[in-house]
Design a protein around this motif. Structure first.
Motif, PDB file in Angstrom:
ATOM      1  N   ILE A   1       0.519  -1.543   0.171  1.00 37.32           N
ATOM      2  CA  ILE A   1      -0.089  -0.711   0.118  1.00 37.32           C
ATOM      3  C   ILE A   1       1.067   0.848   0.156  1.00 37.32           C
ATOM      4  N   LEU A   2       1.861   1.195   0.845  1.00 31.71           N
ATOM      5  CA  LEU A   2       2.651   2.662   1.342  1.00 31.71           C
ATOM      6  C   LEU A   2       3.576   2.863  -0.251  1.00 31.71           C
ATOM      7  N   ALA A   3       4.264   1.103  -0.387  1.00 28.27           N
ATOM      8  CA  ALA A   3       5.688   1.588  -1.489  1.00 28.27           C
ATOM      9  C   ALA A   3       5.376   2.700  -2.533  1.00 28.27           C
ATOM     10  N   PRO A   4       3.782   2.587  -3.340  1.00 25.33           N
ATOM     11  CA  PRO A   4       3.448   3.456  -4.613  1.00 25.33           C
ATOM     12  C   PRO A   4       3.849   4.756  -4.772  1.00 25.33           C
ATOM     13  N   GLU A   5       3.531   5.390  -3.383  1.00 28.11           N
ATOM     14  CA  GLU A   5       3.549   6.682  -2.855  1.00 28.11           C
ATOM     15  C   GLU A   5       4.178   7.043  -2.122  1.00 28.11           C
ATOM     16  N   TYR A   6       4.731   6.368  -1.647  1.00 25.63           N
ATOM     17  CA  TYR A   6       6.199   6.535  -0.698  1.00 25.63           C
ATOM     18  C   TYR A   6       7.057   6.093  -0.603  1.00 25.63           C
ATOM     19  N   LYS A   7       8.145   6.862  -0.055  1.00 27.62           N
ATOM     20  CA  LYS A   7       9.888   5.113   0.366  1.00 27.62           C
ATOM     21  C   LYS A   7       9.623   5.231   2.142  1.00 27.62           C
ATOM     22  N   MET A   8       9.993   3.567   1.782  1.00 22.53           N
ATOM     23  CA  MET A   8       9.815   3.041   3.032  1.00 22.53           C
ATOM     24  C   MET A   8      11.279   2.271   3.036  1.00 22.53           C
ATOM     25  N   ALA A   9      12.418   2.086   4.346  1.00 23.77           N
ATOM     26  CA  ALA A   9      12.754   1.115   4.296  1.00 23.77           C
ATOM     27  C   ALA A   9      12.514   0.533   5.645  1.00 23.77           C
ATOM     28  N   VAL A  10      13.379  -0.358   5.837  1.00 23.45           N
ATOM     29  CA  VAL A  10      12.992  -1.413   7.038  1.00 23.45           C
ATOM     30  C   VAL A  10      14.875  -1.705   7.847  1.00 23.45           C
ATOM     31  N   ILE A  11      14.500  -1.432   9.234  1.00 18.60           N
ATOM     32  CA  ILE A  11      15.511  -2.321   9.746  1.00 18.60           C
ATOM     33  C   ILE A  11      15.284  -3.415  10.156  1.00 18.60           C
ATOM     34  N   GLU A  12      16.101  -4.534  10.262  1.00 19.54           N
ATOM     35  CA  GLU A  12      15.470  -6.073  10.732  1.00 19.54           C
ATOM     36  C   GLU A  12      16.113  -5.967  12.480  1.00 19.54           C
ATOM     37  N   GLY A  13      15.686  -6.478  13.353  1.00 14.25           N
ATOM     38  CA  GLY A  13      16.251  -6.774  14.039  1.00 14.25           C
ATOM     39  C   GLY A  13      16.157  -8.199  14.680  1.00 14.25           C
ATOM     40  N   ASP A  14      17.557  -9.543  14.785  1.00 12.56           N
ATOM     41  CA  ASP A  14      17.121 -10.656  14.780  1.00 12.56           C
ATOM     42  C   ASP A  14      17.803 -10.976  15.495  1.00 12.56           C
ATOM     43  N   ILE A  15      18.277 -12.313  16.479  1.00 14.99           N
ATOM     44  CA  ILE A  15      18.926 -12.920  17.435  1.00 14.99           C
ATOM     45  C   ILE A  15      20.089 -13.010  16.043  1.00 14.99           C
TER      46      ILE A  15
ATOM     47  N   PRO B   1      13.764  -1.387   0.465  1.00 16.99           N
ATOM     48  CA  PRO B   1      15.897  -0.946   1.093  1.00 16.99           C
ATOM     49  C   PRO B   1      16.020  -1.658   2.764  1.00 16.99           C
ATOM     50  N   ALA B   2      16.428  -2.532   3.186  1.00 19.06           N
ATOM     51  CA  ALA B   2      16.459  -3.613   5.042  1.00 19.06           C
ATOM     52  C   ALA B   2      17.908  -3.783   5.329  1.00 19.06           C
ATOM     53  N   TRP B   3      17.832  -3.023   6.517  1.00 15.65           N
ATOM     54  CA  TRP B   3      19.101  -2.978   7.392  1.00 15.65           C
ATOM     55  C   TRP B   3      19.151  -4.622   8.052  1.00 15.65           C
TER      56      TRP B   3
ATOM     57  N   PHE C   1      10.789   2.079   9.483  1.00 14.62           N
ATOM     58  CA  PHE C   1      10.363   1.223  10.172  1.00 14.62           C
ATOM     59  C   PHE C   1      11.773  -0.262  10.701  1.00 14.62           C
ATOM     60  N   ILE C   2      11.168   0.341  11.580  1.00 15.10           N
ATOM     61  CA  ILE C   2      12.020  -0.625  13.175  1.00 15.10           C
ATOM     62  C   ILE C   2      11.816  -2.281  12.837  1.00 15.10           C
ATOM     63  N   GLU C   3      11.738  -3.077  12.841  1.00 13.60           N
ATOM     64  CA  GLU C   3      10.743  -4.400  13.222  1.00 13.60           C
ATOM     65  C   GLU C   3      12.210  -5.193  14.280  1.00 13.60           C
ATOM     66  N   ASN C   4      11.552  -4.680  15.669  1.00 17.60           N
ATOM     67  CA  ASN C   4      12.330  -5.227  17.066  1.00 17.60           C
ATOM     68  C   ASN C   4      13.062  -6.581  17.133  1.00 17.60           C
TER      69      ASN C   4
END
Lengths: 229, 115
Positions: free
Chosen positions: A61-75, A90-92, A122-125
């Motif tokens: 829904i968001l990507a066609p209109e906005y620029k988003m990126a994600v930081i992923e946190g995992d063990i 884009p994701a880190w 977005f930061i996914e904890n």
């Protein structure tokens, strides 16, 4: 013996916050990203509540209109970042190597890599409903997910995650017909411990509620940009 | 178990303050831990005992003062100590509340040995 006798004991008042250094770094991150016009959202939940899946659905829904990126946190593993990248986002990946939560300094290290023309970060904890609740990451919005298979009694069992959040997403609502999960009861419990929570019900499978959540994030983005202007 | 990472922060603060006072040893440490701080006091003590080895506090003891969750109702001005986490005024039912205490996670004081 003689040496010990010369020792004096002294009581020193300190009164310093153990989370003080994390709070300071988080405040700097929030200031910098907000000034740049980026809305940052910290996603919290137990493992498997559907954070990555929610991000995949939101991106549609968001990507066609906005620029988003994600930081992923995992063990361990880059799996979640790979899923997000497969959507063209884009994701880190932060691999904590055992730590049960993200801290502001981990986000601070990535800050130079975050493009200034982003709309949403977005930061996914790390999946954990306890520890991440104590650490401000510099987000504008903290969003806690509660999936229907986890049970509707979670808000009062894990109060910190719910009292420190701005919004609650009850996810996997397509399963509610086969589970003893009462959506109204879950909302009521959550609102009792945090009356300011904004609640959403979503299903990534049917797409229900995703648009409303995306609208809430878009409105929040406009709000910080109006304040900046 | 984020308690270990909080104890690492505690030692940073402790060692800095102890160095300012030219202390040789840290013999006693008092923490204020709020009911809604999100940490388990027993786990803080376990983490402290693991962490203190080979530090200035190797023989130090940790005392935890638990701080109750206290709220003020902005409407009827009642102050209530909460045993649950229900943020509704027990007197008038308002949700317009202010948290007065209960989220603390503070190093209150230390006892040092100084030459």
């Amino acid at each position: 013996m003689g040496k010990d006798e010369k020792m004096k004991t002294k009581e020193v008042m300190v009164l310093e916050d153990l989370l003080g250094s994390n709070k300071k770094i988080a405040a700097e991150i929030r200031q910098k990203l907000t000034d740049t016009g980026i809305l940052t959202i910290n996603l919290l939940s137990s493992p498997g509540a559907g954070k990555t899946t929610l991000l995949e659905s939101l991106s549609e829904i968001l990507a066609p209109e906005y620029k988003m990126a994600v930081i992923e946190g995992d063990i361990e593993t880059e799996r979640d970042a790979d899923r997000i990248r497969a959507k063209g986002i884009p994701a880190w990946q932060i691999i904590t190597g055992g730590a049960c939560h993200l801290e502001a300094k981990m986000i601070g290290k990535l800050l130079p890599e975050i493009p200034a023309d982003l709309d949403f970060l977005f930061i996914e904890n790390v999946g954990n409903l306890v520890c991440p609740a104590s650490f401000d990451l510099g987000e504008n919005i903290r969003c806690v997910l509660l999936s229907t298979p986890e049970g509707d009694d979670k808000p009062k069992k894990y109060p910190k995650a719910f009292t420190t959040s701005d919004c609650l997403v009850i996810s996997k609502t397509d399963l509610v017909s086969v589970l003893p999960f009462n959506i109204e009861r879950a909302k009521k419990e959550a609102l009792e411990i945090n009356p300011a929570l904004i609640t959403f019900t979503t299903s990534a499978q049917t797409g229900a509620g995703i648009k409303e959540l995306a609208e809430y994030f878009s409105e929040s983005l406009q709000k910080i940009r109006r304040t900046n202007a | 178990m984020h308690e270990l990472s909080l104890i690492a922060n505690l030692f940073e603060i402790m060692e800095e303050k102890a160095a300012e006072k030219n202390a040789k040893k840290i013999t006693h440490v008092v923490l204020q831990v709020g009911k809604l701080s999100g940490v388990v006091p027993d786990l803080l003590i376990t983490a402290f005992d693991i962490y203190k080895k080979d530090t200035m506090a190797s023989e130090g003891e940790l005392t935890i003062k638990e701080v109750p969750l206290k709220i003020l109702c902005r409407d009827c001005k009642t102050e209530v100590v909460k045993d649950d986490f229900v943020f509704i005024c027990t007197k008038c039912g308002s949700t317009n509340l202010k948290t007065l205490s209960g989220t603390e996670l503070y190093l209150e004081k230390m006892e040092l040995e100084i030459d």
